[in-house]
Motif scaffolding. Structure first.
Motif, mmCIF file in Angstrom:
data_model
loop_
_atom_site.group_PDB
_atom_site.id
_atom_site.type_symbol
_atom_site.label_atom_id
_atom_site.label_comp_id
_atom_site.label_asym_id
_atom_site.label_seq_id
_atom_site.Cartn_x
_atom_site.Cartn_y
_atom_site.Cartn_z
ATOM 1 N N THR A 133 31.246 6.577 3.504
ATOM 2 C CA THR A 133 32.309 6.974 4.427
ATOM 3 C C THR A 133 32.218 8.475 4.678
ATOM 4 O O THR A 133 31.713 9.224 3.842
ATOM 5 C CB THR A 133 33.706 6.645 3.860
ATOM 6 O OG1 THR A 133 33.886 7.367 2.637
ATOM 7 C CG2 THR A 133 33.849 5.158 3.606
ATOM 8 N N LYS A 184 40.908 13.085 11.860
ATOM 9 C CA LYS A 184 41.024 11.689 12.265
ATOM 10 C C LYS A 184 39.931 10.756 11.702
ATOM 11 O O LYS A 184 40.111 9.539 11.692
ATOM 12 C CB LYS A 184 41.006 11.582 13.801
ATOM 13 C CG LYS A 184 42.147 12.321 14.494
ATOM 14 C CD LYS A 184 43.500 11.738 14.089
ATOM 15 C CE LYS A 184 44.642 12.454 14.809
ATOM 16 N NZ LYS A 184 45.969 11.907 14.403
ATOM 17 N N LEU A 185 38.817 11.331 11.233
ATOM 18 C CA LEU A 185 37.689 10.486 10.850
ATOM 19 C C LEU A 185 37.401 10.420 9.352
ATOM 20 O O LEU A 185 36.605 9.593 8.914
ATOM 21 C CB LEU A 185 36.407 10.950 11.563
ATOM 22 C CG LEU A 185 36.408 10.888 13.093
ATOM 23 C CD1 LEU A 185 35.064 11.352 13.628
ATOM 24 C CD2 LEU A 185 36.711 9.475 13.581
ATOM 25 N N THR A 188 36.381 7.199 7.191
ATOM 26 C CA THR A 188 35.841 6.152 8.066
ATOM 27 C C THR A 188 34.408 5.809 7.657
ATOM 28 O O THR A 188 33.594 6.711 7.459
ATOM 29 C CB THR A 188 35.828 6.629 9.539
ATOM 30 O OG1 THR A 188 37.146 6.998 9.929
ATOM 31 C CG2 THR A 188 35.305 5.525 10.456
ATOM 32 N N ASN A 192 31.094 2.926 11.418
ATOM 33 C CA ASN A 192 32.221 2.720 12.343
ATOM 34 C C ASN A 192 32.666 4.010 13.022
ATOM 35 O O ASN A 192 33.624 3.995 13.807
ATOM 36 C CB ASN A 192 33.417 2.115 11.601
ATOM 37 C CG ASN A 192 33.134 0.733 11.063
ATOM 38 O OD1 ASN A 192 32.277 0.018 11.584
ATOM 39 N ND2 ASN A 192 33.831 0.341 10.004
ATOM 40 N N VAL A 193 32.003 5.124 12.716
ATOM 41 C CA VAL A 193 32.445 6.425 13.229
ATOM 42 C C VAL A 193 32.401 6.492 14.750
ATOM 43 O O VAL A 193 33.335 6.982 15.389
ATOM 44 C CB VAL A 193 31.603 7.564 12.614
ATOM 45 C CG1 VAL A 193 31.785 8.857 13.417
ATOM 46 C CG2 VAL A 193 32.010 7.796 11.166
ATOM 47 N N GLU A 195 32.597 4.129 17.023
ATOM 48 C CA GLU A 195 33.681 3.328 17.599
ATOM 49 C C GLU A 195 35.018 4.044 17.455
ATOM 50 O O GLU A 195 35.834 4.052 18.386
ATOM 51 C CB GLU A 195 33.736 1.968 16.892
ATOM 52 C CG GLU A 195 34.811 1.035 17.432
ATOM 53 C CD GLU A 195 34.837 -0.296 16.695
ATOM 54 O OE1 GLU A 195 35.821 -1.045 16.872
ATOM 55 O OE2 GLU A 195 33.882 -0.572 15.942
ATOM 56 N N ARG A 196 35.246 4.664 16.300
ATOM 57 C CA ARG A 196 36.491 5.396 16.058
ATOM 58 C C ARG A 196 36.581 6.626 16.948
ATOM 59 O O ARG A 196 37.661 6.985 17.430
ATOM 60 C CB ARG A 196 36.553 5.796 14.579
ATOM 61 C CG ARG A 196 37.770 6.608 14.190
ATOM 62 C CD ARG A 196 39.025 5.790 14.209
ATOM 63 N NE ARG A 196 40.169 6.603 13.815
ATOM 64 C CZ ARG A 196 41.303 6.678 14.487
ATOM 65 N NH1 ARG A 196 41.465 5.968 15.592
ATOM 66 N NH2 ARG A 196 42.290 7.437 14.059
#
Length: 338
Positions: A133, A184-185, A188, A192-193, A195-196
């Protein structure tokens, strides 16, 4: 499958000699290789028996025999004696003792060492990004149109990506964008980064003047970071293998080496070491190619894979011993860092 001691000695001598010369082995040559007296007629009878068992096969161009795919499998499972020179062990220890390597550097260095020591092609698979992550991201400007992005994961792995902007970007915009991404990330999964990021693009747009340029650059960098870590070294070594003297066979092999998904599938094996021999493995479409793979653990969740790709007549005893020892060196190194 039961073989007599004489059949075992003859079969092993054929495997060893063919590994060195890539030439079919005949009865006359075996008389010189065997450490016991035996007539040519007796040797030919034993070779015929071994061929009947499926362990040997005859080529169209010679009366000699070569090992079959089944023969190589019998050899590695029953007759192979792993050998690794102590000097090689010391050399491997010294390479990784010299300095602190990042995960990415360790994977690349291992790949280079394997191809150099075996004179074959090596493939090393790093851990898949789904297990990591994002912990932090930082962007360091190089010029008004280029920068280096530094990504750090929860496992302490660091990756650098250099990229170029299509237009001038201010230092303030870069700082603001980084702050938003970190806010915000964090936490994550790497895979998936991207897409986020698309979800928070409106937020970036409301705070950053040249958000399109920065957003595109970051997305590109993250996509590279999230891609599978598959490294290949020593492809040119295959040019010196007689099996691939034919240009079409060489092209087929090069295409195989570019297929990272194939090696991920091959890596899905039981046990720490696996030997896949073309002709008996549906994943490997080339009959005269073999892949030896050895798994190493980076931590409780992450694993890597060392692989050697070469002709089926490779020196399995040396290759397997080398890969097992390198896996141990890598695991010890990661254990020390925990």
């Amino acid at each position: 499958m039961l073989l007599t001691n004489r059949q075992i000695a003859i079969f092993k001598a054929i495997v060893d000699e063919f590994t060195k010369t890539a030439e079919p082995v005949g009865s006359k040559r075996l008389i010189d290789l065997l450490d016991f007296s035996c007539s040519s007629a007796t040797i030919r009878n034993e070779m015929a028996a071994l061929e009947e068992m499926g362990l040997l096969e005859k080529t169209h161009t010679s009366s000699g025999r070569i090992p079959s795919s089944k023969g190589y499998r019998f050899y590695v499972e029953n007759l192979m004696e792993k050998q690794l020179d102590e000097g090689i062990k010391d050399s491997l220890q010294e390479v990784f003792r010299q300095r602190h390597f990042s995960m990415d550097e360790v994977v690349k260095k291992s790949c280079e060492i394997l191809s150099q020591m075996t004179s074959l092609t090596s493939v090393v698979l790093g851990p898949e990004s789904r297990y990591q992550t994002l912990q932090h991201v930082q962007l360091f400007p190089l010029t008004e149109r280029s920068a280096v992005a530094v990504f750090i994961t929860d496992h302490g792995h660091t990756e650098n990506k250099t990229f170029h902007f299509q237009a001038d970007v201010s230092l303030e915009d870069i700082k603001t964008c980084c702050n938003i991404l970190n806010d915000k990330l964090v936490g994550t999964p790497i895979c998936n980064v991207v897409e986020r990021m698309k979800e928070i693009e409106p937020l970036i747009a409301s705070h950053v003047a040249r958000h399109e340029v920065l957003f595109e650059a970051f997305v590109s960098a993250f996509m590279k970071f999230a891609s599978e870590h598959v490294y290949c070294s020593g492809q040119s070594n295959m040019l010196y293998q007689p099996e691939f003297a034919d240009i079409e066979k060489l092209k087929e092999l090069m295409k195989m080496l570019e297929d990272s998904s194939l090696f991920r599938q091959i890596a899905n094996h039981e046990g720490n070491v696996a030997i896949e021999i073309g002709g008996e493995n549906n994943l490997i479409q080339m009959d005269n190619v073999a892949v030896v793979s050895s798994r190493f653990k980076m931590n409780d969740k992450e694993e890597g894979e060392l692989m050697i790709v070469g002709p089926t007549r490779m020196q399995y005893n040396r290759v397997v011993a080398l890969m097992e020892y390198m896996s141990k060196v890598l695991e010890d190194m990661y254990r020390q860092e925990e």
